[in-house]
Enzyme design. Structure first.
Site, PDB file in Angstrom:
ATOM      1  N   ASN A 161       0.816  -1.231   0.000  1.00 51.72           N
ATOM      2  CA  ASN A 161       0.000   0.000   0.000  1.00 51.72           C
ATOM      3  C   ASN A 161       0.845   1.275   0.000  1.00 51.72           C
ATOM      4  O   ASN A 161       0.408   2.307  -0.493  1.00 51.72           O
ATOM      5  CB  ASN A 161      -1.030  -0.009   1.141  1.00 51.72           C
ATOM      6  CG  ASN A 161      -0.425  -0.123   2.508  1.00 51.72           C
ATOM      7  OD1 ASN A 161       0.748  -0.478   2.656  1.00 51.72           O
ATOM      8  ND2 ASN A 161      -1.205   0.148   3.526  1.00 51.72           N
ATOM      9  N   GLU A 259       4.205  -3.487  12.390  1.00 47.04           N
ATOM     10  CA  GLU A 259       3.133  -2.515  12.154  1.00 47.04           C
ATOM     11  C   GLU A 259       2.003  -3.278  11.494  1.00 47.04           C
ATOM     12  O   GLU A 259       2.070  -3.586  10.304  1.00 47.04           O
ATOM     13  CB  GLU A 259       3.614  -1.399  11.215  1.00 47.04           C
ATOM     14  CG  GLU A 259       4.796  -0.610  11.716  1.00 47.04           C
ATOM     15  CD  GLU A 259       4.474   0.266  12.914  1.00 47.04           C
ATOM     16  OE1 GLU A 259       3.291   0.394  13.273  1.00 47.04           O
ATOM     17  OE2 GLU A 259       5.426   0.801  13.487  1.00 47.04           O
ATOM     18  N   CYS A 293      -3.501   1.213   6.935  1.00 49.08           N
ATOM     19  CA  CYS A 293      -3.791   0.614   8.250  1.00 49.08           C
ATOM     20  C   CYS A 293      -4.376   1.648   9.194  1.00 49.08           C
ATOM     21  O   CYS A 293      -4.966   1.288  10.205  1.00 49.08           O
ATOM     22  CB  CYS A 293      -2.510   0.087   8.887  1.00 49.08           C
ATOM     23  SG  CYS A 293      -1.642  -1.042   7.847  1.00 49.08           S
ATOM     24  N   GLU A 467       7.890   3.438  14.525  1.00 50.85           N
ATOM     25  CA  GLU A 467       8.706   3.900  13.407  1.00 50.85           C
ATOM     26  C   GLU A 467       8.590   5.420  13.353  1.00 50.85           C
ATOM     27  O   GLU A 467       7.572   5.990  13.726  1.00 50.85           O
ATOM     28  CB  GLU A 467       8.215   3.285  12.101  1.00 50.85           C
ATOM     29  CG  GLU A 467       8.392   1.783  12.101  1.00 50.85           C
ATOM     30  CD  GLU A 467       8.122   1.144  10.744  1.00 50.85           C
ATOM     31  OE1 GLU A 467       7.066   1.431  10.154  1.00 50.85           O
ATOM     32  OE2 GLU A 467       8.970   0.374  10.288  1.00 50.85           O
TER      33      GLU A 467
HETATM   34  C1  SIN Z   1      -0.032   1.953   6.607  1.00 49.51           C
HETATM   35  O1  SIN Z   1       0.897   1.179   6.868  1.00 49.51           O
HETATM   36  O2  SIN Z   1      -1.051   1.590   6.102  1.00 49.51           O
HETATM   37  C2  SIN Z   1       0.077   3.396   6.954  1.00 49.51           C
HETATM   38  C3  SIN Z   1       1.308   3.965   6.510  1.00 49.51           C
HETATM   39  C4  SIN Z   1       1.375   5.422   6.729  1.00 49.51           C
HETATM   40  O3  SIN Z   1       0.365   6.085   6.943  1.00 49.51           O
HETATM   41  O4  SIN Z   1       2.500   5.888   6.689  1.00 49.51           O
END
Ligand code: SIN
Length: 491
Positions: A161, A259, A293, A467
Site C-alpha cells: 500500500n 506494524e 492501516c 517507526e
Molecule cells: C499503513 O501502513 O497503512 C500506513 C502507513 C502510513 O500512513 O505511513
C-alpha cells in the site's frame, strides 16, 4: 521494459535484485509477473528469490556490517542525505512507477515519494544524535556507561500500500544506525523498492549495506526469520502474517517491529467544527482509496451533528473522481487486486443487508473487479462486518451515538490499537477522550498522523515498536552496559 512506462531515467525500472552490490536474477531463474492494478496488464517480471538467494543476501549484509558500523555517524549521515536528494531528483519517475504498480493517482504517488524522502532525511539527521549515557557508579573506582550499538543485520518486509515510504521508514533508520539490511518488498509492488535501492547505490551506499530480494513471501520470509544472523525483523502488513513471522522468529529471539492491522475509530462530537471534521474524514478515510492501516474504519458521529456531517461528507464524496491514476483529476484509483475489491464489496453488501443506507456515492467506473466506488453508509451498527474487520477500501460507515462514554466504549471494543481520531472543541473533553482511547496514536481535530518526526505504531494486536520520530532509530540500536572497574584515580 514495458514501453508504456515512460521515464526520464529509464535505469530506474529494474527487474533484478541487488545482492552484495550485484544486480542479479534468482539462482533458479524463476520470476513472478507484476501487473498494473488499473488495467490488469503485465508491467514486467521480477526474480522470485529462493531460500538460497535470500541466504546470499543475508551473507552479503553480514559481510558489509563491520565496515559500515565502523564508519562515523557523520559519514553514514552524509551518504543517507545523498540518497535523500537523489530521491527528490527523481520524484516524477518514482511516482510514475508507483502509479503503474500500485494504482494510486499520480499526485498521491508523488506525495508518497516526498513522504518517503522525509524519512531518509530525518534518519540521516538522527544518525548524528544517537546517544548513550553514563551512570553514577556504586564505588569510586568504577565507571558505568550505557552505550548504543547497531543491532546488526536487519530484515525489512514491506507492504504494497505504501511501496516507497515503508521501504525508507525501515531502511533509512537501519543504515543510519550502522545496521545492514535485507529488504523484501511486496510481490505486488517491487519496482518502487528496486528503484529506491538503485538510488541508494548511486548515492554511494556501499555494496551489501542494502540488499533486496523480490518474489513470493513464503521462502524468503522463512529464511529471514530462521537465520540467526538476522538480529531484527521489521514488518508492515496484516496481523495474521505478523503473528506468523513472530512465531517463526521465536527460535532465534529476534527483535521485532510489527506494524499490523488497525480498526481506527473516528469520533465526531456535537461541539466539533463540522468542516474540519469532514476534511479530516476525507483525508483519513480516502487516502490511497482507503487502503491504509490507519484509515478511519468506523466513523462515530454524535446525534446533534450527525445530519450536517453526513450531508457535507456526502458532498465531498460525490465530488471524487474515480479512475486510472494516470488520468487527469482522478482522486481514487483502483484497489490493489480483485480479492481486495471482493472483500470491500462483501463488507458493503453485508452492511446493506443489516440495514445500512447508502447516503452518497462518487459515481461508478467501468471495471467493478478493480475499482470500488467511494460510498458513505449511514445506520452502521456493531453487528456489521465493517465494525470488527478492517475494510481497506473507500467505504465510510457512519455509526450514530448519543453519549461520550458510549462512543469511547465502541471505539475501544476492538483487539486492534493502531490509530484513532476525534473531533471536539471542548478542551476538557479533549483530554478526557485522548486519555481513554486505547490506541498507539490519537489525533485530535486532524485526520493526518503519519509524519517522519512522530512515533508511528500500535498497541494490542496492531503490533510492536515504533517507526519515525526519535523512537524510530532506537529500534535499530542495542544498549550495551559497559562496566569499567579497578580504576586507579588517586595517584
Ligand atoms: C499503513 O501502513 O497503512 C500506513 C502507513 C502510513 O500512513 O505511513
Amino acid at each position: 521494459m514495458d514501453r508504456t512506462l515512460t521515464l526520464a531515467e529509464p535505469k530506474l525500472f529494474i527487474e533484478r535484485m541487488l545482492i552484495d552490490g550485484v544486480w542479479r536474477d534468482a539462482g533458479n531463474g524463476a520470476t513472478i509477473d507484476v501487473t498494473d492494478p488499473a488495467t490488469g496488464a503485465r508491467i514486467g517480471r521480477v526474480p522470485d528469490a529462493t531460500a538460497a538467494d535470500t541466504e546470499d543476501a543475508i551473507r552479503a549484509a553480514e559481510k558489509a556490517l563491520e565496515p559500515w558500523r565502523r564508519r562515523t555517524a557523520g559519514e553514514r549521515a552524509e551518504l543517507v542525505e545523498r540518497w535523500h536528494s537523489l530521491i527528490l531528483t527523481h520524484v516524477k519517475d518514482l511516482a510514475t512507477i508507483m502509479t503503474a504498480e500500485q494504482g494510486k493517482p499520480l499526485a498521491e504517488a508523488e506525495g508518497e515519494i516526498r513522504y518517503a524522502a522525509t524519512f531518509v532525511k530525518w534518519f540521516a539527521e538522527e544518525a548524528r544524535r544517537v546517544r548513550g549515557h553514563d551512570i553514577p557508579a556504586p564505588t569510586p573506582d568504577r565507571r558505568i556507561l550505557a552505550m548504543k550499538e547497531p543491532i546488526g543485520v536487519c530484515a525489512a518486509i514491506t507492504p504494497w500500500n505504501f511501496p516507497a515510504a515503508m521501504i525508507t521508514r525501515k531502511c533509512a533508520p537501519a543504515i543510519a544506525a550502522g545496521c545492514t539490511v535485507v529488504v523484501k518488498p511486496s510481490d505486488l509492488t517491487p519496482y518502487s523498492a528496486l528503484a529506491l535501492v538503485w538510488l541508494a547505490e548511486q548515492a554511494g551506499i556501499p555494496a551489501g549495506v542494502i540488499n533486496i530480494v523480490t518474489g513470493m513471501p513464503e521462502a524468503i520470509g522463512a529464511t529471514l526469520t530462521a537465520s540467526p544472523v538476522v538480529r531484527k525483523l521489521s514488518f508492515t502488513g496484516s496481523t495474521r502474517v505478523g503473528s506468523l513471522l513472530m512465531r517463526q522468529s521465536a527460535d532465534t529471539i529476534k527483535r521485532l517491529s510489527l506494524e499490523l492491522g488497525g480498526n481506527a475509530p473516528f469520533l465526531v462530537f456535537d461541539d466539533a467544527d463540522v468542516d474540519t471534521a469532514v476534511a479530516g474524514a476525507i483525508a483519513s478515510k480516502f487516502r490511497n482509496a482507503g487502503q491504509t492501516c490507519v484509515c478511519a474504519n468506523r466513523i462515530l458521529v454524535q446525534d446533534g451533528i450527525h445530519d450536517r456531517f453526513v450531508a457535507k461528507l456526502g458532498e465531498a464524496v460525490r465530488a471524487m473522481k474515480i479512475g486510472d491514476g494516470r488520468d487527469q483529476g482522478v482522486t481514487i484509483g483502483p484497489l490493489i487486486n480483485a480479492a481486495a475489491t471482493a472483500k470491500v464489496m462483501a463488507h458493503v453488501d453485508d452492511a446493506l443487508s443489516h440495514g445500512a443506507v447508502t447516503a452518497a456515492t462518487a459515481g461508478g467506473y467501468g471495471d467493478a473487479t478493480r475499482f470500488v466506488t467511494p460510498v458513505v453508509l449511514t445506520g452502521a451498527t456493531t453487528a456489521m462486518r465493517l465494525a470488527s474487520e478492517e475494510t481497506f477500501g473507500p467505504v465510510a460507515p457512519i455509526f450514530r451515538f448519543t453519549h461520550e462514554a458510549e462512543a469511547i466504549e465502541i471505539a475501544n471494543a476492538t483487539p486492534f490499537g493502531l490509530a484513532s481520531y476525534f473531533y471536539t472543541d471542548d478542551l476538557h473533553r479533549a483530554w478526557r477522550v485522548a486519555e481513554r482511547l486505547e490506541f498507539g496514536m490519537v489525533a485530535l481535530n486532524t485526520g493526518t498522523i503519519a509524519m517522519e518526526m512522530a512515533p508511528f505504531g500500535g498497541i494490542k494486536q496492531s503490533g510492536l515498536g515504533r517507526e519515525g520520530g526519535q523512537e524510530g532509530i532506537e529500534e535499530y540500536l542495542e544498549t550495551k552496559a559497559f562496566h569499567w572497574g579497578g580504576l586507579k584515580l588517586d595517584r
